[in-house]
Design a protein around this motif. Structure first.
Motif, PDB file in Angstrom:
ATOM      1  N   TYR A   1       0.845  -1.186   0.000  1.00  0.00           N
ATOM      2  CA  TYR A   1       0.000   0.000   0.000  1.00  0.00           C
ATOM      3  C   TYR A   1       0.884   1.240   0.000  1.00  0.00           C
ATOM      4  CZ  TYR A   1      -3.630  -3.340   1.086  1.00  0.00           C
ATOM      5  OH  TYR A   1      -4.494  -4.406   1.015  1.00  0.00           O
ATOM      6  N   CYS A   2       0.561   2.194  -0.854  1.00  0.00           N
ATOM      7  CA  CYS A   2       1.319   3.447  -0.939  1.00  0.00           C
ATOM      8  C   CYS A   2       1.399   4.072   0.458  1.00  0.00           C
ATOM      9  CB  CYS A   2       0.615   4.400  -1.913  1.00  0.00           C
ATOM     10  SG  CYS A   2       1.318   6.063  -1.916  1.00  0.00           S
ATOM     11  N   LYS A   3       2.615   4.438   0.864  1.00  0.00           N
ATOM     12  CA  LYS A   3       2.776   4.947   2.228  1.00  0.00           C
ATOM     13  C   LYS A   3       2.145   6.332   2.391  1.00  0.00           C
ATOM     14  CE  LYS A   3       7.610   6.441   1.499  1.00  0.00           C
ATOM     15  NZ  LYS A   3       7.387   7.792   1.001  1.00  0.00           N
ATOM     16  N   ASN A   4       1.879   6.951   1.278  1.00  0.00           N
ATOM     17  CA  ASN A   4       1.304   8.282   1.294  1.00  0.00           C
ATOM     18  C   ASN A   4      -0.227   8.237   1.316  1.00  0.00           C
ATOM     19  OD1 ASN A   4       1.941  11.019   1.245  1.00  0.00           O
ATOM     20  ND2 ASN A   4       1.497  11.145  -0.940  1.00  0.00           N
ATOM     21  N   CYS A   5      -0.817   7.535   0.320  1.00  0.00           N
ATOM     22  CA  CYS A   5      -2.275   7.584   0.154  1.00  0.00           C
ATOM     23  C   CYS A   5      -2.987   6.274   0.478  1.00  0.00           C
ATOM     24  CB  CYS A   5      -2.629   8.013  -1.269  1.00  0.00           C
ATOM     25  SG  CYS A   5      -2.311   6.745  -2.514  1.00  0.00           S
ATOM     26  N   GLY A   6      -2.246   5.152   0.531  1.00  0.00           N
ATOM     27  CA  GLY A   6      -2.878   3.873   0.839  1.00  0.00           C
ATOM     28  C   GLY A   6      -3.349   3.077  -0.362  1.00  0.00           C
TER      29      GLY A   6
ATOM     30  N   THR B   1       5.815   4.574  -3.043  1.00  0.00           N
ATOM     31  CA  THR B   1       4.872   5.654  -3.307  1.00  0.00           C
ATOM     32  C   THR B   1       4.247   5.415  -4.676  1.00  0.00           C
ATOM     33  OG1 THR B   1       6.343   7.123  -2.095  1.00  0.00           O
ATOM     34  CG2 THR B   1       4.616   8.172  -3.387  1.00  0.00           C
ATOM     35  N   CYS B   2       2.926   5.488  -4.759  1.00  0.00           N
ATOM     36  CA  CYS B   2       2.241   5.113  -6.000  1.00  0.00           C
ATOM     37  C   CYS B   2       2.446   6.162  -7.105  1.00  0.00           C
ATOM     38  CB  CYS B   2       0.746   4.920  -5.736  1.00  0.00           C
ATOM     39  SG  CYS B   2      -0.159   6.459  -5.505  1.00  0.00           S
ATOM     40  N   ASP B   3       2.109   5.785  -8.335  1.00  0.00           N
ATOM     41  CA  ASP B   3       2.292   6.675  -9.489  1.00  0.00           C
ATOM     42  C   ASP B   3       1.471   7.959  -9.359  1.00  0.00           C
ATOM     43  OD1 ASP B   3       4.019   4.917 -10.665  1.00  0.00           O
ATOM     44  OD2 ASP B   3       2.473   3.920 -11.860  1.00  0.00           O
ATOM     45  N   ILE B   4       0.288   7.851  -8.775  1.00  0.00           N
ATOM     46  CA  ILE B   4      -0.571   9.036  -8.653  1.00  0.00           C
ATOM     47  C   ILE B   4       0.064  10.049  -7.696  1.00  0.00           C
ATOM     48  CG2 ILE B   4      -2.823   9.888  -7.850  1.00  0.00           C
ATOM     49  CD1 ILE B   4      -4.051   7.282  -8.907  1.00  0.00           C
ATOM     50  N   CYS B   5       0.558   9.573  -6.550  1.00  0.00           N
ATOM     51  CA  CYS B   5       1.207  10.486  -5.593  1.00  0.00           C
ATOM     52  C   CYS B   5       2.478  11.094  -6.178  1.00  0.00           C
ATOM     53  CB  CYS B   5       1.543   9.762  -4.296  1.00  0.00           C
ATOM     54  SG  CYS B   5       0.106   9.432  -3.271  1.00  0.00           S
ATOM     55  N   GLN B   6       3.165  10.330  -7.036  1.00  0.00           N
ATOM     56  CA  GLN B   6       4.427  10.826  -7.602  1.00  0.00           C
ATOM     57  C   GLN B   6       4.214  11.798  -8.751  1.00  0.00           C
ATOM     58  OE1 GLN B   6       7.789   8.230  -8.365  1.00  0.00           O
ATOM     59  NE2 GLN B   6       6.785   6.615  -7.186  1.00  0.00           N
TER      60      GLN B   6
HETATM   61 ZN   LIG Z   1      -0.188   7.132  -3.305  1.00  0.00          ZN
END
Ligand SMILES: [Zn+2]
Length: 195
Positions: A55-60, A67-72
């Motif tokens: 799970y993305c550590k930022n958004c889940g 960190t997922c592509d959307i957060c990046q």
């Molecule tokens: Zn994310």
């Protein structure tokens, strides 16, 4: 009547959503006709699923990175944050190509009858993400649990000087976001209302 390995496979397959006894039998028998390489690849994908998915550590969001592509993606609107129940909701919204902000995935909804409280959800990390946010779109389902969770989020966000909106479903109460058709979702995002 089936060999044990087929019976075991049928039991495995029946755990998937929408797969009943008959379909599971058909799928298990179909697998017996696959060639060895395809079966090996299928098996190794299953084995590595849990190791590679996190799970993305930022958004889940479900991802195979920290960190997922959307957060990046810095092209996305960093001032807009949509809160959803799970990753499937993100996939449904992303398919519409209309939303350019970021997401926060709760990993469930508050449901006291099943013992799910706010502390069991991905809510703590939300606080750290609010610096640049101007608008939060609460996109939990139009169910009792979705509404309860939306009200809870509103109560903890109300002093933050952030505009809070809710998806305009235009749907019967009880509808789940991930099952809504694309046009309904596009309208729901476009016509979101102050909450
Ligand atoms: Zn994310």
């Amino acid at each position: 009547m089936y060999p044990k390995i087929i019976l075991d496979l049928i039991e495995n397959l029946k755990k998937l959503p929408g797969i009943g006894e008959k379909t599971a039998e058909r799928l298990a028998l179909n697998l017996t006709s696959w060639d060895n390489d395809d079966l090996m690849l299928f098996g190794s994908n299953l084995l590595s699923l849990k190791q590679q998915i996190k799970y993305c550590k930022n958004c889940g969001l479900l991802t195979d990175k920290d960190t997922c592509d959307i957060c990046q993606n810095k092209q996305r609107n960093q001032e807009l944050l949509m809160i959803v129940e799970d990753s499937k909701d993100v996939y449904a919204i992303e398919k519409t190509n209309t939303y350019q902000g970021l997401y926060h995935i709760l990993g469930g909804l508050i449901d006291f009858s099943r013992g799910i409280e706010p502390k069991d959800l991905n809510i703590d990390t939300l606080e750290n993400r609010l610096n640049m946010v101007h608008e939060i779109v609460i996109a939990t389902n139009g169910t009792v649990e979705g509404e309860l969770t939306a009200q809870y989020l509103k109560s903890i966000l109300k002093d933050k000087n952030i505009s809070i909106t809710r998806l305009a479903y235009g749907l019967p109460v009880g509808t789940e976001l991930k099952y809504a058709d694309q046009l309904t979702l596009i309208k729901a995002v476009e016509n979101r209302q102050k909450y």
